[in-house]
Design a protein around this motif. Structure first.
Motif, PDB file in Angstrom:
ATOM      1  N   MET A   1       0.867  -1.002   0.031  1.00  0.00           N
ATOM      2  CA  MET A   1      -0.008   0.060  -0.022  1.00  0.00           C
ATOM      3  C   MET A   1       0.898   1.116   0.074  1.00  0.00           C
ATOM      4  O   MET A   1       2.026   1.247   0.577  1.00  0.00           O
ATOM      5  N   ARG A   2       0.586   2.240  -0.849  1.00  0.00           N
ATOM      6  CA  ARG A   2       1.201   3.518  -1.038  1.00  0.00           C
ATOM      7  C   ARG A   2       0.548   4.571  -0.720  1.00  0.00           C
ATOM      8  O   ARG A   2      -0.708   4.723  -0.784  1.00  0.00           O
TER       9      ARG A   2
ATOM     10  N   ALA B   1       6.068   3.996   0.377  1.00  0.00           N
ATOM     11  CA  ALA B   1       5.317   2.802   1.099  1.00  0.00           C
ATOM     12  C   ALA B   1       4.650   3.073   2.295  1.00  0.00           C
ATOM     13  O   ALA B   1       5.290   3.668   3.191  1.00  0.00           O
ATOM     14  N   MET B   2       3.609   2.641   2.623  1.00  0.00           N
ATOM     15  CA  MET B   2       2.749   3.085   3.924  1.00  0.00           C
ATOM     16  C   MET B   2       3.556   2.144   4.960  1.00  0.00           C
ATOM     17  O   MET B   2       4.118   1.136   4.796  1.00  0.00           O
TER      18      MET B   2
ATOM     19  N   ALA C   1      10.229  14.090   2.550  1.00  0.00           N
ATOM     20  CA  ALA C   1      10.548  14.456   1.379  1.00  0.00           C
ATOM     21  C   ALA C   1      11.909  13.396   0.558  1.00  0.00           C
ATOM     22  O   ALA C   1      11.784  13.034  -0.373  1.00  0.00           O
ATOM     23  N   HIS C   2      12.629  13.335   1.463  1.00  0.00           N
ATOM     24  CA  HIS C   2      13.872  12.484   1.152  1.00  0.00           C
ATOM     25  C   HIS C   2      13.638  11.141   1.203  1.00  0.00           C
ATOM     26  O   HIS C   2      14.006  10.486   0.231  1.00  0.00           O
ATOM     27  N   ALA C   3      12.558  10.677   1.963  1.00  0.00           N
ATOM     28  CA  ALA C   3      12.253   8.976   1.863  1.00  0.00           C
ATOM     29  C   ALA C   3      11.797   8.806   0.627  1.00  0.00           C
ATOM     30  O   ALA C   3      11.665   7.576   0.273  1.00  0.00           O
TER      31      ALA C   3
ATOM     32  N   LEU D   1      13.967   2.654   6.761  1.00  0.00           N
ATOM     33  CA  LEU D   1      12.620   2.259   5.842  1.00  0.00           C
ATOM     34  C   LEU D   1      13.092   1.305   4.710  1.00  0.00           C
ATOM     35  O   LEU D   1      14.443   1.207   4.450  1.00  0.00           O
ATOM     36  N   ILE D   2      12.100   0.484   4.485  1.00  0.00           N
ATOM     37  CA  ILE D   2      12.469  -0.700   3.251  1.00  0.00           C
ATOM     38  C   ILE D   2      11.154  -0.340   2.368  1.00  0.00           C
ATOM     39  O   ILE D   2      10.184   0.005   2.537  1.00  0.00           O
ATOM     40  N   ASP D   3      11.417  -1.064   1.025  1.00  0.00           N
ATOM     41  CA  ASP D   3      10.547  -1.003  -0.026  1.00  0.00           C
ATOM     42  C   ASP D   3      11.138  -1.912  -0.893  1.00  0.00           C
ATOM     43  O   ASP D   3      12.109  -2.282  -1.023  1.00  0.00           O
ATOM     44  N   ASN D   4      10.223  -2.300  -2.018  1.00  0.00           N
ATOM     45  CA  ASN D   4      10.709  -3.114  -3.158  1.00  0.00           C
ATOM     46  C   ASN D   4       9.685  -3.174  -4.063  1.00  0.00           C
ATOM     47  O   ASN D   4       8.456  -2.622  -3.866  1.00  0.00           O
TER      48      ASN D   4
END
Length: 167
Positions: free
Chosen positions: A45-46, A52-53, A66-68, A141-144
């Motif tokens: 979910m974004r 990414a939430m 903003a950097h994230a 933080l993580i995302d993919n």
């Protein structure tokens, strides 16, 4: 996790794709222990801006937030290169790093791996997981994203062209 699955005996257990490595480990656990549970990964979910939430987002200052965005921008850059036909892992990773460069994030890892084994891949021949972890200030933080190589469809005289719908 084993205890929870054995106590509840679900037919299907749903986990977020954002925690892709966790999904891989749980799928392996279920297979190794022959548990009668299907593990499904739900799409990440974004936020409207693409972030990414995560409960950790609330810990970010407005500047850090903003950097994230650099994480999702990097993943999108690699996805766009994949859509244009790029298959080299090093080129896709470089595209992601370049897109992330303007953002003040401390990269922990950026990896293109097999989504089932987490083994690194060099050439995108099948679906692959592009995973990133970075610190923005004190927050990790993580995302993919799953990168999918596209196949080129060539129309021949035997294939009918799509028809426009008439109203």
């Amino acid at each position: 996790m084993t205890k929870l699955l054995c106590m509840t005996l679900p037919d299907i257990a749903f986990f977020g794709q954002k925690d892709a490595q966790q999904v891989v480990v749980i799928r392996r656990l279920v297979a190794d222990l022959n548990l009668p549970v299907r593990i499904e990964a739900c799409p990440t979910m974004r936020e409207p801006d693409g972030l990414a939430m995560s409960s950790r987002n609330a810990l970010l200052s407005s500047e850090e937030r903003a950097h994230a965005l650099g994480l999702s921008v990097a993943l999108e850059a690699a996805r766009a290169r994949t859509a244009k036909g790029e298959r080299s892992a090093s080129a896709l990773l470089e595209a992601a790093r370049e897109a992330m460069a303007p953002f003040a994030v401390e990269l922990e890892y950026l990896a293109l791996v097999d989504p089932d084994t987490l083994e690194p891949i060099e050439i995108l021949t099948h679906d692959a997981l592009l995973a990133v972890a970075a610190r923005v200030g004190e927050i990790r933080l993580i995302d993919n994203v799953i990168l999918q190589p596209t196949s080129t469809v060539t129309l021949t005289s035997r294939q009918p062209l799509p028809r426009k719908a008439t109203v």
